[in-house]
Design a protein around this motif. Structure first.
Motif, short mmCIF file in Angstrom:
data_model
loop_
_atom_site.label_atom_id
_atom_site.label_comp_id
_atom_site.label_asym_id
_atom_site.label_seq_id
_atom_site.Cartn_x
_atom_site.Cartn_y
_atom_site.Cartn_z
N ARG A 35 0.84 -1.19 0.00
CA ARG A 35 0.00 0.00 0.00
C ARG A 35 0.88 1.24 0.00
O ARG A 35 1.94 1.25 0.59
N PRO A 36 0.41 2.34 -0.59
CA PRO A 36 1.14 3.59 -0.50
C PRO A 36 1.25 4.01 0.96
O PRO A 36 0.50 3.54 1.81
N ASN A 37 2.18 4.88 1.25
CA ASN A 37 2.40 5.32 2.62
C ASN A 37 1.32 6.32 3.04
O ASN A 37 1.60 7.47 3.37
N ASP A 38 0.08 5.88 2.98
CA ASP A 38 -1.06 6.72 3.31
C ASP A 38 -2.13 5.83 3.94
O ASP A 38 -2.67 4.95 3.27
N PRO A 39 -2.43 6.05 5.22
CA PRO A 39 -3.44 5.19 5.84
C PRO A 39 -4.82 5.31 5.19
O PRO A 39 -5.61 4.37 5.24
N MET A 40 -5.12 6.44 4.54
CA MET A 40 -6.43 6.57 3.87
C MET A 40 -6.59 5.55 2.76
O MET A 40 -7.70 5.13 2.46
N ALA A 41 -5.49 5.13 2.14
CA ALA A 41 -5.59 4.11 1.09
C ALA A 41 -6.12 2.81 1.68
O ALA A 41 -6.98 2.14 1.08
N ALA A 42 -5.66 2.44 2.87
CA ALA A 42 -6.15 1.22 3.52
C ALA A 42 -7.61 1.37 3.93
O ALA A 42 -8.40 0.43 3.79
N VAL A 43 -7.98 2.54 4.42
CA VAL A 43 -9.38 2.79 4.78
C VAL A 43 -10.26 2.67 3.54
O VAL A 43 -11.32 2.04 3.57
N GLY A 44 -9.81 3.25 2.44
CA GLY A 44 -10.55 3.15 1.18
C GLY A 44 -10.70 1.72 0.71
O GLY A 44 -11.77 1.33 0.24
N GLY A 100 4.87 7.81 13.34
CA GLY A 100 5.64 6.59 13.18
C GLY A 100 4.84 5.55 12.41
O GLY A 100 4.36 5.81 11.31
N ASP A 101 4.66 4.38 13.03
CA ASP A 101 3.90 3.31 12.36
C ASP A 101 2.43 3.29 12.77
O ASP A 101 1.72 2.34 12.47
N CYS A 102 1.98 4.33 13.46
CA CYS A 102 0.58 4.41 13.91
C CYS A 102 -0.18 5.47 13.11
O CYS A 102 0.35 6.55 12.86
N GLY A 103 -1.38 5.13 12.72
CA GLY A 103 -2.22 6.06 11.98
C GLY A 103 -3.59 6.18 12.63
O GLY A 103 -4.07 5.26 13.30
N ARG A 161 -2.08 0.45 11.73
CA ARG A 161 -0.66 0.20 11.98
C ARG A 161 0.01 -0.06 10.63
O ARG A 161 -0.53 -0.77 9.79
N ASN A 162 1.20 0.53 10.46
CA ASN A 162 1.96 0.33 9.23
C ASN A 162 3.08 -0.65 9.51
O ASN A 162 3.91 -0.43 10.39
N GLY A 163 3.09 -1.75 8.78
CA GLY A 163 4.12 -2.77 8.96
C GLY A 163 4.70 -3.19 7.63
O GLY A 163 4.54 -2.51 6.61
#
Length: 137
Positions: free
Chosen positions: A3-12, A84-87, A116-118
């Motif tokens: 995923r791109p470095n954007d938590p909104m992409a995961a939400v989408g 960091g790794d938290c969104g 969480r970004n891992g």
């Protein structure tokens, strides 16, 4: 999947999976453990099968009240915070669904998500849904 470095992409991705009724994709967008807080009983789902258990209960509740055809549209995010790794994401929503043959629009909902970004990219770790108000479409 990266995923791109954007938590909104995961939400989408999660909302797209919801709109398709794809329970496997819902689960794939989540970290373990996962927690869900929603307005329908039993209100809290947690653990490695939280998304699947919640989806099963969504379908059962829908059958009970005569609702189906759920579709969520995300608005412009109010918060997309990364530390960091938290969104943390807060995004307004509009949901449409069929209730006993009548199209309903729920405006003013809010989807709040922790991530969480891992190594496998952003994953949802928890979410809460705040209902809006329903009106005929």
């Amino acid at each position: 999947m990266s995923r791109p470095n954007d938590p909104m992409a995961a939400v989408g991705e999660y909302i797209d999976a919801f709109n398709r009724g794809d329970v496997d994709a819902l689960a794939a967008a989540c970290a373990e453990p996962m927690q869900i807080l929603d307005g329908m009983a039993p209100h809290v789902w947690q653990g490695p099968t939280a998304s699947q258990d919640w989806w099963r209960d969504v379908l059962a509740e829908g059958e009970h009240v005569g609702a189906s055809g759920y579709y969520v549209a995300l608005g412009e995010p109010r918060h997309v915070d990364v530390n960091g790794d938290c969104g943390y994401v807060v995004v307004p929503t509009t949901m449409t669904f069929d209730l006993k043959g009548q199209q309903i629009v729920q405006n003013g909902g809010v989807f709040t998500v922790a991530l969480r970004n891992g190594d496998d990219g952003w994953r949802l770790t928890a979410w809460a849904w705040s209902r809006g108000s329903n009106s005929p479409a």
